[in-house]
Design a protein around this motif. Structure first.
Motif, short mmCIF file in Angstrom:
data_model
loop_
_atom_site.label_atom_id
_atom_site.label_comp_id
_atom_site.label_asym_id
_atom_site.label_seq_id
_atom_site.Cartn_x
_atom_site.Cartn_y
_atom_site.Cartn_z
N LEU A 24 0.84 -1.19 0.00
CA LEU A 24 0.00 0.00 0.00
C LEU A 24 0.88 1.25 0.00
O LEU A 24 1.51 1.58 1.01
CB LEU A 24 -0.92 0.00 1.22
N LEU A 25 0.92 1.92 -1.14
CA LEU A 25 1.72 3.13 -1.31
C LEU A 25 0.93 4.34 -0.81
O LEU A 25 -0.18 4.60 -1.27
CB LEU A 25 2.08 3.32 -2.79
N ASN A 26 1.50 5.06 0.15
CA ASN A 26 0.84 6.23 0.75
C ASN A 26 1.23 7.48 -0.02
O ASN A 26 2.39 7.93 0.06
CB ASN A 26 1.28 6.39 2.20
N THR A 27 0.31 8.09 -0.75
CA THR A 27 0.64 9.27 -1.55
C THR A 27 -0.31 10.42 -1.28
O THR A 27 -1.47 10.22 -0.90
CB THR A 27 0.60 8.96 -3.06
N ASN B 198 -2.22 3.60 -3.24
CA ASN B 198 -2.09 3.07 -4.60
C ASN B 198 -2.92 3.89 -5.60
O ASN B 198 -3.59 3.34 -6.47
CB ASN B 198 -2.45 1.58 -4.66
N ASN B 199 -2.87 5.20 -5.39
CA ASN B 199 -3.54 6.17 -6.25
C ASN B 199 -5.06 6.07 -6.19
O ASN B 199 -5.76 6.47 -7.14
CB ASN B 199 -3.09 6.04 -7.71
N PHE C 93 -21.79 0.24 -3.49
CA PHE C 93 -20.38 0.64 -3.44
C PHE C 93 -19.65 0.06 -4.65
O PHE C 93 -20.14 -0.85 -5.31
CB PHE C 93 -19.71 0.20 -2.13
N ASP C 94 -18.49 0.59 -4.91
CA ASP C 94 -17.70 0.21 -6.08
C ASP C 94 -17.30 -1.27 -5.99
O ASP C 94 -16.69 -1.69 -5.00
CB ASP C 94 -16.45 1.10 -6.13
N GLN C 95 -17.64 -2.03 -7.01
CA GLN C 95 -17.35 -3.47 -7.00
C GLN C 95 -15.96 -3.81 -7.53
O GLN C 95 -15.52 -4.96 -7.45
CB GLN C 95 -18.40 -4.22 -7.83
N ARG C 96 -15.23 -2.82 -8.02
CA ARG C 96 -13.88 -3.08 -8.49
C ARG C 96 -12.94 -3.15 -7.30
O ARG C 96 -12.94 -2.27 -6.44
CB ARG C 96 -13.42 -1.98 -9.45
N SER C 97 -12.13 -4.18 -7.25
CA SER C 97 -11.18 -4.31 -6.15
C SER C 97 -10.07 -3.28 -6.32
O SER C 97 -9.54 -3.10 -7.41
CB SER C 97 -10.58 -5.72 -6.13
N PRO C 98 -9.69 -2.59 -5.25
CA PRO C 98 -8.61 -1.60 -5.35
C PRO C 98 -7.29 -2.29 -5.71
O PRO C 98 -7.11 -3.49 -5.47
CB PRO C 98 -8.55 -0.99 -3.95
N PRO C 99 -6.34 -1.56 -6.27
CA PRO C 99 -5.05 -2.16 -6.66
C PRO C 99 -4.28 -2.66 -5.44
O PRO C 99 -4.32 -2.06 -4.37
CB PRO C 99 -4.32 -1.01 -7.36
N GLU C 100 -3.54 -3.76 -5.63
CA GLU C 100 -2.81 -4.39 -4.54
C GLU C 100 -1.34 -3.98 -4.50
O GLU C 100 -0.60 -4.40 -3.61
CB GLU C 100 -2.91 -5.92 -4.64
N VAL D 295 -2.53 -12.64 5.88
CA VAL D 295 -2.40 -11.49 4.98
C VAL D 295 -1.19 -10.66 5.39
O VAL D 295 -1.02 -10.31 6.56
CB VAL D 295 -3.67 -10.62 5.02
N ASP D 296 -0.34 -10.34 4.42
CA ASP D 296 0.76 -9.40 4.63
C ASP D 296 0.38 -8.06 4.03
O ASP D 296 -0.16 -7.99 2.91
CB ASP D 296 2.04 -9.90 3.95
N VAL D 297 0.65 -7.01 4.78
CA VAL D 297 0.48 -5.65 4.28
C VAL D 297 1.83 -4.95 4.42
O VAL D 297 2.40 -4.89 5.51
CB VAL D 297 -0.58 -4.88 5.07
N ILE D 298 2.34 -4.47 3.29
CA ILE D 298 3.56 -3.66 3.30
C ILE D 298 3.13 -2.21 3.14
O ILE D 298 2.63 -1.81 2.08
CB ILE D 298 4.54 -4.05 2.18
N LEU D 299 3.27 -1.43 4.18
CA LEU D 299 2.99 0.00 4.10
C LEU D 299 4.22 0.69 3.54
O LEU D 299 5.31 0.60 4.12
CB LEU D 299 2.66 0.55 5.48
#
Length: 586
Positions: free
Chosen positions: A383-386, A399-400, A422-429, A461-465
């Motif tokens: 997860l890129l924080n921008t 992730n934009n 709600f939006d059914q598209r999965s957000p980018p990973e 689940v791994d989350v890389i911030l």
């Protein structure tokens, strides 16, 4: 069919009476170990002077901060919340409580429940399953910034003992305070161009601070004047009274809206023993960094000169400090609390001394015997924080994608398969491999979405911030991230962009269990958790304006199979329109 606010209010009242009766019956049969503990919360605006300047604050039962909730592990807490605000909805999140089997009680507007409308009553009922230092706060708009918060302390279960000894206990709830109203702050953040909230006017310890004067002015060469507080003033520091030659447990929690803080006690070392409700390998420090959403327990021994009192000092970290230190006294009885210490308050480390901060964070390790993480993950997301822009509006994005919350709470939408809400598209990973985290984004444009990440039940689940540069060059901000419904293992911190080479740096031996973790400027933080609590859960930056500007994601962990959701939790949006007059769904 739809339901009016009046109908929802009547329905809610009937439901509350039923829940109260059930709770009383449950309390009557519990006997002995586990108890049902009831609280009545009336949320309303009241006049207060947290830092000696009168202001409207959001209080509970007429007090600020709100009442302290105290229970034992295994108890059930029942909070009957009445919204006495005239023009706003409200919810309360029980920060750090995992809500096992009760995801609708998590207190997140548009995620786990509808906002509680003015005049309505909502009953939160949940298990506190493990001991620790927690707190609660508003989770609708920026109501935490308005003062909606209080302490929540869970003691060990009846007949059990803590793995460390202490003679007494002290509680310290840290927050920051602005003179500009939260409504003005929200409008400013949503304006084009953005009007930033600025640094807080004061730091509060247990809801008290001082503006335009200092308790320690006599030690300073600055122009600050000495505070002359009269007896009974609401901004007078809450003195921490201790006896000499004793060991005290100091519980510390930070509900700040923006500020990262550093805490120190003059002439006293602190032994860190708990973090976010989990025991850690004890380690000794002169001061500790604490980020918004974190909590700690430290042991202090009152082994200094008993004829003196000592400063308890809190200062800003991670941002150039324009806010004076928050101060109170460690008062060695029988000394008078008016007796000032012989030395000035401890000096907060330089705000951008990140090595100091990283040394502390990396020292937090799990106590021997704590649960270990699974060795392998089933899914990893980066997860890129921008910081980004949309039509002149400043946003934060992952992730934009900048998060926007829907009108129908996610929990109801996924439960009843209301895919149109709600939006059914999965957000980018992840994010593009050629993205340069050391520079401002080449393209600052972002998009908004209400999409969710769908996680398999019991998957690892791994989350890389991943932190990066903001829009302005040479700026990368600290972000403390908080996960609802779960604790996670903090596997490690690193510099620059996370890569496969960093895998070997991850700690699978004794990583700490936390519910909040920080990412440092231009760095990464690796987390791992087991998605073993069905529901729909927020994962977000705990800095209030950053969340307001879209810095969060949503995890759906088989929310479709959650049972027993109270009807008043979903009496709005599309789920409200499904409800019949008797409070059922068709």
């Amino acid at each position: 069919m739809g339901s009016s606010p009046q109908a929802r209010g009547l329905m809610g009242a009937l439901m509350v009476r039923s829940l109260i009766l059930l709770s009383l019956l449950a309390g009557a049969v519990v006997g002995g170990r586990n108890q049902v503990r009831h609280y009545n919360f009336d949320v309303e605006y009241v006049f207060g002077a947290p830092d000696c300047k009168e202001h409207v604050v959001m209080g509970i039962n007429g007090q600020f901060p709100g009442p302290t909730i105290r229970a034992k592990a295994g108890d059930t807490v029942v909070v009957h919340l009445t919204n006495k605000l005239h023009t706003e909805g409200v919810v309360i999140h029980w920060h750090g409580i995992r809500q096992l089997g009760t995801p609708w009680a998590d207190g997140t507007a548009s995620i786990s429940q509808c906002a509680i409308n003015p005049g309505e009553v909502f009953t939160y009922r949940f298990l506190v399953d493990k001991p620790g230092t927690y707190f609660y706060h508003g989770h609708y708009g920026m109501q935490r910034s308005a003062g909606l918060y209080g302490s929540l302390i869970v003691d060990v279960a009846e007949g059990e003992r803590e793995p460390f000894h202490y003679d007494g206990e002290l509680n310290l709830l840290l927050s920051d305070w602005w003179h500009q109203s939260v409504h003005e702050q929200e409008v400013g953040l949503s304006s084009a161009p953005m009007r930033w909230i600025g640094e807080p006017q004061s730091l509060l310890l247990n809801g008290r601070g001082q503006y335009n004067c200092s308790l320690a002015a006599q030690y300073s060469n600055s122009s600050s004047k000495q505070c002359k507080l009269r007896g009974g003033e609401k901004c007078a520091p809450m003195i921490m009274n201790v006896q000499p030659k004793k060991t005290y447990r100091l519980r510390i929690a930070s509900t700040t809206a923006l500020a990262s803080l550093n805490l120190a006690i003059g002439n006293h070392k602190m032994l860190v023993v708990e973090a976010d409700g989990n025991y850690v390998q004890p380690f000794l420090v002169d001061d500790l960094d604490i980020y918004s959403g974190e909590s700690y327990s430290v042991l202090i021994t009152t082994n200094q000169n008993p004829k003196n009192n000592y400063w308890v000092s809190v200062g800003v970290r991670g941002r150039e400090p324009k806010t004076p230190q928050g101060l109170t006294l460690l008062n060695y009885l029988p000394n008078s609390a008016s007796k000032l210490p012989v030395s000035p308050p401890p000096v907060t480390p330089r705000w951008d001394d990140y090595n100091h901060s990283k040394t502390f964070s990396k020292s937090v390790l799990a106590r021997m015997g704590s649960p270990k993480p699974p060795r392998f993950y089933n899914r990893r997301m980066i997860l890129l924080n921008t910081q980004n822009m949309i039509n002149g509006h400043t946003k934060w994005a992952i992730n934009n994608v900048s998060l926007v919350l829907p009108a129908t709470p996610y929990l109801g939408s996924v439960k009843f398969l209301l895919n149109h809400t709600f939006d059914q598209r999965s957000p980018p990973e992840s994010y593009p491999a050629n993205y340069d985290i050391m520079k401002p984004p080449v393209n600052t444009n972002t998009t908004t979405s209400s999409g969710v990440y769908r996680l398999k039940f019991k998957s690892t689940v791994d989350v890389i911030l991943q932190n990066t540069n903001a829009i302005k060059a040479n700026v990368s901000e600290i972000h403390p991230w908080h996960l609802h419904g779960h604790d996670f293992w903090v596997l490690g911190y690193g510099e620059g962009k996370f890569s496969k080479n960093d895998e070997k740096k991850l700690n699978l031996k004794n990583p700490p269990l936390r519910n909040t973790a920080v990412i440092f400027p231009y760095g990464w933080t690796a987390l791992r958790f087991v998605a073993d609590n069905r529901g729909v859960w927020a994962f977000h930056c705990h800095i209030e304006p950053h969340l307001h500007m879209g810095m969060g994601v949503i995890f759906d962990i088989e929310g479709r199979f959650v049972r027993g959701i109270p009807s008043e939790a979903l009496a709005c949006g599309a789920t409200g329109r499904m409800m019949t007059k008797d409070g059922k769904y068709h």
